[in-house]
Design a protein around this motif. Structure first.
Motif, PDB file in Angstrom:
ATOM      1  N   LYS A 284       0.811  -1.222   0.000  1.00 51.13           N
ATOM      2  CA  LYS A 284       0.000   0.000   0.000  1.00 51.13           C
ATOM      3  C   LYS A 284       0.845   1.273   0.000  1.00 51.13           C
ATOM      4  CE  LYS A 284      -3.948  -2.053   2.445  1.00 51.13           C
ATOM      5  NZ  LYS A 284      -4.758  -2.056   3.694  1.00 51.13           N
ATOM      6  N   VAL A 285       2.036   1.216   0.595  1.00 45.41           N
ATOM      7  CA  VAL A 285       2.800   2.453   0.810  1.00 45.41           C
ATOM      8  C   VAL A 285       4.149   2.476   0.097  1.00 45.41           C
ATOM      9  CG1 VAL A 285       1.694   2.846   3.033  1.00 45.41           C
ATOM     10  CG2 VAL A 285       3.857   1.588   2.947  1.00 45.41           C
ATOM     11  N   ALA A 286       4.511   1.404  -0.586  1.00 39.24           N
ATOM     12  CA  ALA A 286       5.813   1.347  -1.253  1.00 39.24           C
ATOM     13  C   ALA A 286       5.669   0.771  -2.656  1.00 39.24           C
ATOM     14  CB  ALA A 286       6.796   0.506  -0.444  1.00 39.24           C
ATOM     15  N   ILE A 287       6.633   1.116  -3.492  1.00 39.71           N
ATOM     16  CA  ILE A 287       6.749   0.521  -4.829  1.00 39.71           C
ATOM     17  C   ILE A 287       8.004  -0.333  -4.790  1.00 39.71           C
ATOM     18  CG2 ILE A 287       7.068   0.994  -7.279  1.00 39.71           C
ATOM     19  CD1 ILE A 287       5.677   3.699  -6.797  1.00 39.71           C
ATOM     20  N   GLY A 288       7.812  -1.634  -4.616  1.00 43.72           N
ATOM     21  CA  GLY A 288       8.954  -2.513  -4.448  1.00 43.72           C
ATOM     22  C   GLY A 288       8.869  -3.730  -5.347  1.00 43.72           C
ATOM     23  N   GLY A 289      10.036  -4.177  -5.818  1.00 44.13           N
ATOM     24  CA  GLY A 289      10.063  -5.372  -6.647  1.00 44.13           C
ATOM     25  C   GLY A 289      11.188  -5.337  -7.654  1.00 44.13           C
ATOM     26  N   THR A 290      11.041  -6.140  -8.684  1.00 46.91           N
ATOM     27  CA  THR A 290      12.026  -6.182  -9.765  1.00 46.91           C
ATOM     28  C   THR A 290      11.897  -4.918 -10.619  1.00 46.91           C
ATOM     29  OG1 THR A 290      10.515  -7.268 -11.291  1.00 46.91           O
ATOM     30  CG2 THR A 290      11.807  -8.690  -9.827  1.00 46.91           C
ATOM     31  N   PRO A 291      12.876  -4.620 -11.463  1.00 42.98           N
ATOM     32  CA  PRO A 291      12.761  -3.438 -12.321  1.00 42.98           C
ATOM     33  C   PRO A 291      11.460  -3.400 -13.131  1.00 42.98           C
ATOM     34  CG  PRO A 291      15.001  -4.241 -12.375  1.00 42.98           C
ATOM     35  CD  PRO A 291      14.222  -5.242 -11.578  1.00 42.98           C
ATOM     36  N   ASP A 292      11.053  -4.519 -13.697  1.00 43.54           N
ATOM     37  CA  ASP A 292       9.813  -4.543 -14.476  1.00 43.54           C
ATOM     38  C   ASP A 292       8.589  -4.279 -13.593  1.00 43.54           C
ATOM     39  OD1 ASP A 292      11.139  -5.014 -16.825  1.00 43.54           O
ATOM     40  OD2 ASP A 292      10.781  -7.187 -16.832  1.00 43.54           O
ATOM     41  N   GLN A 293       8.584  -4.850 -12.399  1.00 38.51           N
ATOM     42  CA  GLN A 293       7.460  -4.632 -11.490  1.00 38.51           C
ATOM     43  C   GLN A 293       7.375  -3.175 -11.048  1.00 38.51           C
ATOM     44  OE1 GLN A 293       8.690  -7.630  -8.638  1.00 38.51           O
ATOM     45  NE2 GLN A 293       6.947  -8.960  -9.170  1.00 38.51           N
ATOM     46  N   VAL A 294       8.521  -2.570 -10.757  1.00 37.49           N
ATOM     47  CA  VAL A 294       8.540  -1.166 -10.337  1.00 37.49           C
ATOM     48  C   VAL A 294       8.071  -0.264 -11.476  1.00 37.49           C
ATOM     49  CG1 VAL A 294      10.069   0.743  -9.713  1.00 37.49           C
ATOM     50  CG2 VAL A 294      10.237  -1.454  -8.505  1.00 37.49           C
ATOM     51  N   ALA A 295       8.546  -0.526 -12.672  1.00 40.68           N
ATOM     52  CA  ALA A 295       8.127   0.272 -13.832  1.00 40.68           C
ATOM     53  C   ALA A 295       6.603   0.196 -14.012  1.00 40.68           C
ATOM     54  CB  ALA A 295       8.846  -0.205 -15.083  1.00 40.68           C
ATOM     55  N   GLN A 296       6.050  -0.998 -13.841  1.00 43.17           N
ATOM     56  CA  GLN A 296       4.608  -1.162 -13.982  1.00 43.17           C
ATOM     57  C   GLN A 296       3.870  -0.384 -12.897  1.00 43.17           C
ATOM     58  OE1 GLN A 296       2.989  -2.645 -16.475  1.00 43.17           O
ATOM     59  NE2 GLN A 296       1.056  -1.985 -15.553  1.00 43.17           N
ATOM     60  N   SER A 297       4.363  -0.402 -11.670  1.00 42.30           N
ATOM     61  CA  SER A 297       3.714   0.322 -10.571  1.00 42.30           C
ATOM     62  C   SER A 297       3.794   1.828 -10.783  1.00 42.30           C
ATOM     63  CB  SER A 297       4.373  -0.054  -9.243  1.00 42.30           C
ATOM     64  OG  SER A 297       4.169  -1.413  -8.934  1.00 42.30           O
ATOM     65  N   LEU A 298       4.915   2.303 -11.314  1.00 45.77           N
ATOM     66  CA  LEU A 298       5.052   3.735 -11.570  1.00 45.77           C
ATOM     67  C   LEU A 298       4.065   4.215 -12.634  1.00 45.77           C
ATOM     68  CD1 LEU A 298       8.928   4.185 -11.447  1.00 45.77           C
ATOM     69  CD2 LEU A 298       7.267   5.130  -9.842  1.00 45.77           C
ATOM     70  N   ARG A 299       3.693   3.352 -13.546  1.00 44.28           N
ATOM     71  CA  ARG A 299       2.753   3.744 -14.606  1.00 44.28           C
ATOM     72  C   ARG A 299       1.392   4.156 -14.020  1.00 44.28           C
ATOM     73  NH1 ARG A 299       5.207  -0.877 -17.343  1.00 44.28           N
ATOM     74  NH2 ARG A 299       6.676  -0.079 -18.887  1.00 44.28           N
ATOM     75  N   ALA A 300       1.092   3.682 -12.816  1.00 42.65           N
ATOM     76  CA  ALA A 300      -0.175   4.068 -12.183  1.00 42.65           C
ATOM     77  C   ALA A 300      -0.228   5.567 -11.881  1.00 42.65           C
ATOM     78  CB  ALA A 300      -0.372   3.270 -10.894  1.00 42.65           C
ATOM     79  N   PHE A 301       0.934   6.221 -11.824  1.00 40.35           N
ATOM     80  CA  PHE A 301       0.976   7.654 -11.551  1.00 40.35           C
ATOM     81  C   PHE A 301       0.829   8.502 -12.818  1.00 40.35           C
ATOM     82  CE2 PHE A 301       2.848   5.811  -7.814  1.00 40.35           C
ATOM     83  CZ  PHE A 301       2.473   6.650  -6.782  1.00 40.35           C
ATOM     84  N   LEU A 302       0.943   7.881 -13.982  1.00 39.43           N
ATOM     85  CA  LEU A 302       0.795   8.636 -15.213  1.00 39.43           C
ATOM     86  C   LEU A 302      -0.615   9.230 -15.309  1.00 39.43           C
ATOM     87  CD1 LEU A 302       2.549   6.228 -17.741  1.00 39.43           C
ATOM     88  CD2 LEU A 302       3.354   8.485 -17.027  1.00 39.43           C
ATOM     89  N   GLY A 303      -0.659  10.494 -15.693  1.00 39.86           N
ATOM     90  CA  GLY A 303      -1.942  11.157 -15.845  1.00 39.86           C
ATOM     91  C   GLY A 303      -2.513  11.732 -14.573  1.00 39.86           C
ATOM     92  N   THR A 304      -1.822  11.542 -13.442  1.00 42.16           N
ATOM     93  CA  THR A 304      -2.348  12.085 -12.180  1.00 42.16           C
ATOM     94  C   THR A 304      -2.009  13.557 -11.986  1.00 42.16           C
ATOM     95  OG1 THR A 304      -0.361  11.412 -10.967  1.00 42.16           O
ATOM     96  CG2 THR A 304      -2.191   9.828 -11.033  1.00 42.16           C
ATOM     97  N   GLY A 305      -0.961  14.020 -12.666  1.00 40.90           N
ATOM     98  CA  GLY A 305      -0.532  15.411 -12.511  1.00 40.90           C
ATOM     99  C   GLY A 305       0.871  15.548 -11.938  1.00 40.90           C
TER     100      GLY A 305
END
Length: 306
Positions: A284-305
């Protein structure tokens, strides 16, 4: 908006001076936009760390965020940021805000924080102007005949506000050059915050194009997912108990989960408590994992501002 404007690196005062220096040089070499320094209570000074970085880098922007005008007069914050700017012209970003943990540690009353931050922005910009400046606010005063910075004229030093609650979010939009969201920032929190920021921008006759939005994210990357998650746990047990309830609510962290974290820390200490943190909380509070997993989690922030 379908891409991020830029990425930075952030550290707190628990990170050693030598490691902070090496990380900043690595971040610059890798092309990161900025290197951010939060100020904890009581660990290594953000200003001292920033000065160390300033002497060892040539391009990367240095973010001071967030510093509290409750614990240091805004005229002194302006003096320190302008002194740093003299070394690294146009590379300094000054972030100011309430800093809840600082208030708790120093037993400072949080009432009137909106006025404190608003007047701080006025005073900081007054000193950045290079002119003789006096001020008569409800929380701060620069007495007649006023004062000025007795150093080289300041370059462009943007002033960001650290904000979580609606009043501070609105103030940031109305008066600041940008905003810095604290950890644990989530896409849901940003979507909640952006319309409030835009209300403040509208009051000032500005648009979002005139404003910068940044956020601290806890990112832990390793080729081994378990190692990445375990590294994040150590930070979580240290920081989560001091986080703002509004951030925790938008992250979906329940009261029961927070109670469990606090209880583990009290019973076991920080190191052992990290080993037993529920992985649902980590997710819930961290973006953790392999490079591919982190990249996928960061995509959730796209379009938020952000």
């Amino acid at each position: 908006m379908d891409r991020f404007q830029s990425f930075g690196v952030g550290t707190d005062g628990v990170t050693s001076m030598s490691e902070t220096l090496e990380l900043s040089k690595d971040a610059e070499a890798l092309g990161y936009h900025s290197f951010w320094l939060s100020e904890g209570y009581h660990s290594r000074s953000a200003i001292v760390r920033a000065t160390l970085i300033a002497a060892a880098t040539s391009k990367i922007k240095i973010g001071l965020g967030i510093l509290s005008p409750h614990t240091k007069h805004p005229a002194l914050l302006a003096m320190e940021a302008a002194s740093l700017d003299e070394i690294v012209r146009d590379r300094v970003i000054l972030g100011v805000g309430r800093v809840l943990n600082g208030l708790r540690k120093h037993a400072i009353d949080s009432k009137g924080s909106i006025e404190v931050v608003k007047e701080s922005i006025d005073i900081i910009r007054g000193f950045f102007s290079g002119e003789q400046f006096q001020y008569d606010g409800s929380r701060f005063k620069i007495a007649s005949p006023g004062s000025r910075l007795d150093l080289e004229p300041c370059g462009k030093v943007p002033v960001y506000v650290g904000a979580t609650g609606p009043e501070m979010l609105r103030l940031a939009g109305q008066y600041a050059d940008g905003i810095l969201f604290n950890y644990p920032c989530t896409p849901g929190f940003i979507r909640y915050a952006m319309p409030i920021i835009e209300e403040g921008l509208a009051r000032a006759g500005r648009r979002l194009d005139d404003f910068n939005v940044a956020a601290y994210l806890l990112v832990s990357v390793d080729e081994n997912e378990a190692d990445a998650v375990n590294a994040a746990k150590r930070f979580i047990v240290q920081k989560l108990p001091t986080r703002h309830s509004n951030m925790l609510r938008h992250a979906g962290v329940t009261q029961a989960e927070m109670s469990a974290v606090r209880d583990s820390i009290q019973r076991l200490g920080l190191v052992k408590a990290a080993a037993v943190v529920d992985e649902d909380v980590v997710g819930k509070v961290a973006i953790g994992g392999t490079p591919d997993q982190v990249a996928q989690s960061l995509r959730a922030f796209l379009g938020t501002g952000v």
